[in-house]
Design a protein around this motif. Sequence first.
Motif, PDB file in Angstrom:
ATOM      1  N   VAL A  44       0.750  -1.356   0.267  1.00  0.00           N
ATOM      2  CA  VAL A  44      -0.021   0.142  -0.333  1.00  0.00           C
ATOM      3  C   VAL A  44       0.884   1.300  -0.252  1.00  0.00           C
ATOM      4  O   VAL A  44       0.831   2.287   0.341  1.00  0.00           O
ATOM      5  CB  VAL A  44      -0.764   0.218   1.276  1.00  0.00           C
ATOM      6  N   SER A  45       2.057   1.445  -0.066  1.00  0.00           N
ATOM      7  CA  SER A  45       2.674   2.948   0.102  1.00  0.00           C
ATOM      8  C   SER A  45       4.434   2.490  -0.830  1.00  0.00           C
ATOM      9  O   SER A  45       4.979   3.071  -0.710  1.00  0.00           O
ATOM     10  CB  SER A  45       3.856   2.692   2.282  1.00  0.00           C
ATOM     11  N   GLY A 203     -10.835   6.358  -3.454  1.00  0.00           N
ATOM     12  CA  GLY A 203     -10.417   6.261  -2.083  1.00  0.00           C
ATOM     13  C   GLY A 203      -8.850   4.547  -2.793  1.00  0.00           C
ATOM     14  O   GLY A 203      -8.383   4.505  -1.546  1.00  0.00           O
ATOM     15  N   HIS A 305      -2.596  10.955   2.604  1.00  0.00           N
ATOM     16  CA  HIS A 305      -2.279   9.620   3.412  1.00  0.00           C
ATOM     17  C   HIS A 305      -3.863   8.449   2.913  1.00  0.00           C
ATOM     18  O   HIS A 305      -4.175   7.966   3.661  1.00  0.00           O
ATOM     19  CB  HIS A 305      -3.103  10.212   4.869  1.00  0.00           C
ATOM     20  N   VAL A 306      -2.842   7.915   1.759  1.00  0.00           N
ATOM     21  CA  VAL A 306      -3.378   6.368   1.303  1.00  0.00           C
ATOM     22  C   VAL A 306      -2.749   5.039   1.654  1.00  0.00           C
ATOM     23  O   VAL A 306      -4.161   4.639   1.857  1.00  0.00           O
ATOM     24  CB  VAL A 306      -3.231   7.183  -0.555  1.00  0.00           C
ATOM     25  N   PRO A 308      -3.466   3.178   4.723  1.00  0.00           N
ATOM     26  CA  PRO A 308      -4.480   2.972   5.194  1.00  0.00           C
ATOM     27  C   PRO A 308      -3.897   2.764   6.934  1.00  0.00           C
ATOM     28  O   PRO A 308      -2.927   2.481   7.528  1.00  0.00           O
ATOM     29  CB  PRO A 308      -5.073   1.895   5.755  1.00  0.00           C
ATOM     30  N   GLY A 309      -5.074   3.389   7.446  1.00  0.00           N
ATOM     31  CA  GLY A 309      -4.384   3.836   9.411  1.00  0.00           C
ATOM     32  C   GLY A 309      -4.106   2.118   9.646  1.00  0.00           C
ATOM     33  O   GLY A 309      -2.942   1.674  10.656  1.00  0.00           O
ATOM     34  N   ASP A 310      -5.091   0.997   9.195  1.00  0.00           N
ATOM     35  CA  ASP A 310      -5.535  -0.074   9.835  1.00  0.00           C
ATOM     36  C   ASP A 310      -3.611  -0.502   9.776  1.00  0.00           C
ATOM     37  O   ASP A 310      -2.667  -1.454  10.428  1.00  0.00           O
ATOM     38  CB  ASP A 310      -6.137  -1.181   9.017  1.00  0.00           C
ATOM     39  N   THR A 311      -3.045  -0.832   8.650  1.00  0.00           N
ATOM     40  CA  THR A 311      -1.506  -1.612   8.316  1.00  0.00           C
ATOM     41  C   THR A 311      -0.559  -0.847   8.767  1.00  0.00           C
ATOM     42  O   THR A 311       0.520  -1.864   9.429  1.00  0.00           O
ATOM     43  CB  THR A 311      -1.219  -0.756   6.487  1.00  0.00           C
ATOM     44  N   LEU A 395      -7.070  -4.741   0.961  1.00  0.00           N
ATOM     45  CA  LEU A 395      -6.204  -4.630   0.830  1.00  0.00           C
ATOM     46  C   LEU A 395      -5.179  -6.402   1.711  1.00  0.00           C
ATOM     47  O   LEU A 395      -4.285  -6.479   1.299  1.00  0.00           O
ATOM     48  CB  LEU A 395      -6.041  -3.982   2.589  1.00  0.00           C
TER      49      LEU A 395
END
Length: 440
Positions: A44-45, A203, A305-306, A308-311, A395
């Motif tokens: 994701v990053s 998103g 801020h793509v 996600p905070g969960d990751t 994700l």
Amino acid sequence: MLGYYLSLAIRSLRRSPGLTALMVLTIGFGVGACMTTWSVFRAVSGDPIPAKSSKLFVPQIDTWGPADRSADGEPPDTLDYTDALALMRDHRATWQSAIYLVAPAVLPTDASRTPIPLSGFAVSGEFFPMLDVPFEYGSGWSQTDDARNAPVAVISAALNRKLFGGADSVGRTISMDGHDYRVVGVMKYWNPQPIFFDVVDTGAFGGDGPDVFLPFGTAIAADMQNAGSINCPKGRTPSAPGFAGLRRSVCVWISYMVELDDAAAVRRYRAYLDGYAREQRQLGRFDWAPDNRLRDIMAFLDHEHVVPGDTRVSMLVAIGLLVVCLVNTVGLLLARFLRRSGEIGVRRALGASRMTIVVQFLVEAFLIGAGGGLLGLLFTGIGVLGVGQVLPIYLAGLARVDAALLLESMSLAVTATLLAGCYPALRAACVAPAWQLKSQ
């Protein structure tokens, strides 16, 4: 000498198989948890278009002024119709494209079937070379097609299979929302994650990739509704209803991307944006000084801020778990090495240096780390398969086990175990040989 140390280490590990297995299991569990979450975080990053991300920029124009900026003082992430058309018309970048999300329905050639809902984007023809979109058949449309608002379309390989059985459909016609479009290109599978060209509407993650691309002007002329987000300043909603009212409003709904080849081109384009804003101020449309932005892709994704905070939380929890495993490993190694103080005393009395003792025990730690790494690979594979139980499916589906991840897992296991073994090895090397021999 290294072979001798390996022989000593293997014999030592065999003498206490239970303790050895416990340390290998501890390292393997910690590495497996850490690398499982890393596989998601990496996906994701990561850079979605590494070959060109430094040349692709997202312009942001301060359309609303200081009173309606976001809490962080930033201008809107997207453009209104007026500004998007102006930037397209001025054409100051190597490539540029306005982008908005559409959701037409295509009528299958088989009349007995129901219309197929699609997800796609209205873009300019420069979108395809700018983003290196791969094609199976044909290509994107030309600038002439853009200028004429030609009824052409680029479709995905999946849609091509549904409509034409996967054959070369270039030149064929498809019917969408009551209009006929000539197919000029069929893409190969293309679904970059994150979806960097329209983060605001999509998103950034998920989906099977766009089904269709249409010319921006053609979609506007066909009154094809925007299927993405629409943001308006307070009290300034569209004065007229429908899509026509949206186009005349100051609401923002169009993503925009440009390609700039070097630093000089970036400076010129930034100056152009400020000059455009000053011109709008002179025309009375803006009543504030220019406050625009021009970020490259990675900076824009960070701004949005793509990740996600969960990751992030999962990654931190996994790192914490690995640290706990390493602390336990330090204790086990310390107990294991100091239990052999008699052996160390004899070796020191026979002339072995402290460095020799340290190297001998670090070789033993290396073998434990290698074993933990192999077990960690197994746990990582199991973890990647089951990560969908704790993270959203879109994700979890991004996580992959590849050669790089396997190499990183082994490197982490060995390096972490060697670091964990340093203190026990140094303590063992400090054993006084005279006291040990006397106590024997």
